[in-house]
Design a protein around this motif. Structure first.
Motif, short mmCIF file in Angstrom:
data_model
loop_
_atom_site.label_atom_id
_atom_site.label_comp_id
_atom_site.label_asym_id
_atom_site.label_seq_id
_atom_site.Cartn_x
_atom_site.Cartn_y
_atom_site.Cartn_z
N GLY A 155 -5.89 -8.55 1.33
CA GLY A 155 -5.00 -7.66 2.06
C GLY A 155 -3.86 -7.15 1.19
O GLY A 155 -3.51 -5.96 1.21
N LEU A 156 -3.26 -8.05 0.40
CA LEU A 156 -2.16 -7.65 -0.49
C LEU A 156 -2.63 -6.67 -1.55
O LEU A 156 -1.98 -5.65 -1.81
CB LEU A 156 -1.57 -8.90 -1.16
CG LEU A 156 -0.78 -9.85 -0.25
CD1 LEU A 156 -0.56 -11.18 -0.95
CD2 LEU A 156 0.55 -9.23 0.15
N GLY A 157 -3.77 -6.97 -2.17
CA GLY A 157 -4.27 -6.09 -3.20
C GLY A 157 -4.69 -4.74 -2.65
O GLY A 157 -4.42 -3.69 -3.25
N LEU A 158 -5.37 -4.76 -1.51
CA LEU A 158 -5.81 -3.50 -0.90
C LEU A 158 -4.63 -2.64 -0.51
O LEU A 158 -4.65 -1.41 -0.67
CB LEU A 158 -6.69 -3.79 0.31
CG LEU A 158 -7.36 -2.60 0.98
CD1 LEU A 158 -8.25 -1.86 -0.02
CD2 LEU A 158 -8.18 -3.05 2.19
N ALA A 159 -3.56 -3.26 -0.01
CA ALA A 159 -2.37 -2.51 0.36
C ALA A 159 -1.77 -1.81 -0.86
O ALA A 159 -1.40 -0.63 -0.80
CB ALA A 159 -1.34 -3.43 1.00
N ALA B 185 0.29 -5.00 6.41
CA ALA B 185 1.51 -4.35 6.91
C ALA B 185 2.73 -4.76 6.09
O ALA B 185 3.54 -3.92 5.67
CB ALA B 185 1.71 -4.68 8.38
N ALA B 186 2.87 -6.06 5.86
CA ALA B 186 4.02 -6.56 5.12
C ALA B 186 4.02 -6.05 3.68
O ALA B 186 5.08 -5.69 3.13
CB ALA B 186 4.02 -8.08 5.13
N ALA B 187 2.82 -5.99 3.06
CA ALA B 187 2.75 -5.54 1.67
C ALA B 187 3.09 -4.06 1.54
O ALA B 187 3.80 -3.65 0.61
CB ALA B 187 1.35 -5.81 1.12
N ILE B 188 2.61 -3.25 2.46
CA ILE B 188 2.93 -1.82 2.41
C ILE B 188 4.43 -1.60 2.54
O ILE B 188 5.04 -0.83 1.79
CB ILE B 188 2.18 -1.07 3.52
CG1 ILE B 188 0.67 -1.06 3.22
CG2 ILE B 188 2.69 0.37 3.64
CD1 ILE B 188 -0.18 -0.53 4.36
#
Length: 437
Positions: free
Chosen positions: A366-370, A235-238
């Protein structure tokens, strides 16, 4: 003479200064690097997202390798940070250099530079994160340390939000300055903060990797914290990646996008003491759930706002979301040492660096997937850098709203069930106060 096993609030707070250095690196790549790749270097959104995803996987796997090695050999975390702070700073400065080769080499060069930085980042950041378990065993110290880390980290975000626009588009010069400052701060923390060494027989030195992984697999608190953190991280990365695109191409005010990042950074910093007080008064888990409610209400305001949201409304909503994101971050790092101790209490095996590395691997994925999903969504909407059409603008707006909302709701549901409602009994966690050299 002070009891070496007693609370060390000043040490716990001082330790957090290292997060200022790491956030000079991290906030820059989170807020500006994807935009730099697409709108300055000319990479397609899907190619830029792929670079971020591959880098995140390399970062996370390096975390895991370092964690396993540290638990096997009982490495001194401070030494690793002291050795590798300078190479990390140099690799960061190279991220924002325009590659000298032709267009046919652009993607390969960017990919290699990015992966090198992410590996070095993991090599320094994982020991710093695991070191937090060796600063103090006391729950109050750990909450103060989490609040201090969040505060310094948020100040790093404020610095980036001010420094990048002040550089007038000269990303390379600003990156070199930030790299030098970050390296100096890391060396200062290594010099001033001692590292206490665990002495309990439950330490995993001498244990097999399979035994450590089995202990982690039976640590329900740790697994659920990882799952909730994965959701919050995505959520934060998006949101972080979307802000510049949203203001430049949906609201047609690119300058306001940089102003929004600055406001978010300041508000995030001011929110840290509030979340720290909530965590101290009730629990870190309670602060997580409160943050989830705030984020969902704020995100719902954008599509429900009468008429199209303008710049002030959008900045206000994103500032409130940033307050919630600060709550997730503080709660996660406050609960992580508790989750490690929860595992000791239930399995009799202390798995420290490996657990931290798995936790950080989850975050990096999570960061990379975002970033990858964001790039793919933009490409499907027809955005290829420059000015998108109406469909592309709709994709930019809805991805920034709906994607984080779904992930935050899922993370909140997981956290409601996690067994992390209070501090773990520390009776079985013994530490010596011998500083490592």
């Amino acid at each position: 003479m002070r009891d070496p096993s007693g609370p060390h609030p000043a040490r716990a707070i001082g330790f957090g200064a290292g997060d200022y250095a790491f956030n000079l690196f991290w906030q820059t790549i989170t807020l500006y690097l994807l935009f730099f790749y697409t709108d300055a270097l000319g990479l397609t959104p899907e190619a830029a997202g792929l670079v971020m995803m591959v880098g995140a996987i390399a970062d996370g796997l390096t975390d895991l390798a370092i964690g396993i090695t540290a638990d096997r050999w009982r490495l001194r975390y401070r030494r690793i940070i002291a050795w590798w702070a300078a190479p990390l700073a140099l690799s960061f400065a190279l991220l924002f250099q325009r590659p000298a080769g032709g267009a046919e080499w652009l993607l390969a060069t960017v990919m290699a530079t990015h992966v090198a930085f992410r590996i070095l980042y993991a090599l320094v950041n994982l020991p710093y994160a695991a070191w937090s378990t060796r600063v103090s065993i006391h729950a109050r110290d750990r909450t103060l340390m989490s609040g201090s880390r969040m505060t310094f980290g948020a100040l790093g975000a404020v610095t980036i939000a001010w420094a990048m626009p002040a550089g007038g588009g000269d990303y390379a010069a600003v990156a070199m300055l930030l790299a030098g400052v970050a390296a100096m701060i890391l060396w200062l923390v290594v010099w001033r903060i001692p590292e206490t060494i665990p002495t309990a027989s439950s330490l995993s030195a001498g244990h097999s990797l399979m035994r450590d992984l089995a202990a982690i697999a039976h640590n329900r608190a740790f697994l659920m914290l990882c799952a909730a953190t994965f959701c919050a991280t995505m959520a934060a990365a998006i949101i972080g990646h979307s802000v510049l695109y949203y203001f430049a191409h949906v609201l047609l005010d690119a300058v306001a996008g940089k102003r929004a990042l600055a406001v978010m950074a300041v508000i995030g910093t001011l929110a840290v003491p509030l979340w720290t007080l909530i965590a101290l008064r009730w629990s870190a888990q309670a602060s997580w759930l409160a943050a989830a409610c705030l984020a969902l209400v704020a995100l719902a305001a954008l599509p429900l706002w009468p008429g199209a949201p303008d710049v002030p409304v959008s900045i206000t909503v994103l500032a409130l979301v940033q307050v919630a994101l600060s709550g997730f971050h503080l709660a996660a790092w406050a609960m992580l040492p508790m989750a490690v101790d929860h595992g000791v209490a239930h399995t009799g095996v202390r798995v420290e660096a490996t657990a931290f590395s798995l936790f950080m691997l989850v975050q990096k994925i999570g960061l990379g997937l975002a970033a990858l999903l964001l790039g793919l969504a933009y490409a499907m909407g027809g955005y290829a850098g420059g000015v998108p059409d109406a469909a592309g603008r709709d994709v930019i707006a809805w991805v920034m709203i709906a994607g984080p909302a779904v992930m935050i709701a899922a993370g909140g549901a997981i956290m409601m069930l996690a067994p992390l409602r209070g501090p773990v009994d520390q009776a079985s966690v013994n530490m010596s106060d011998t500083p490592s050299a």
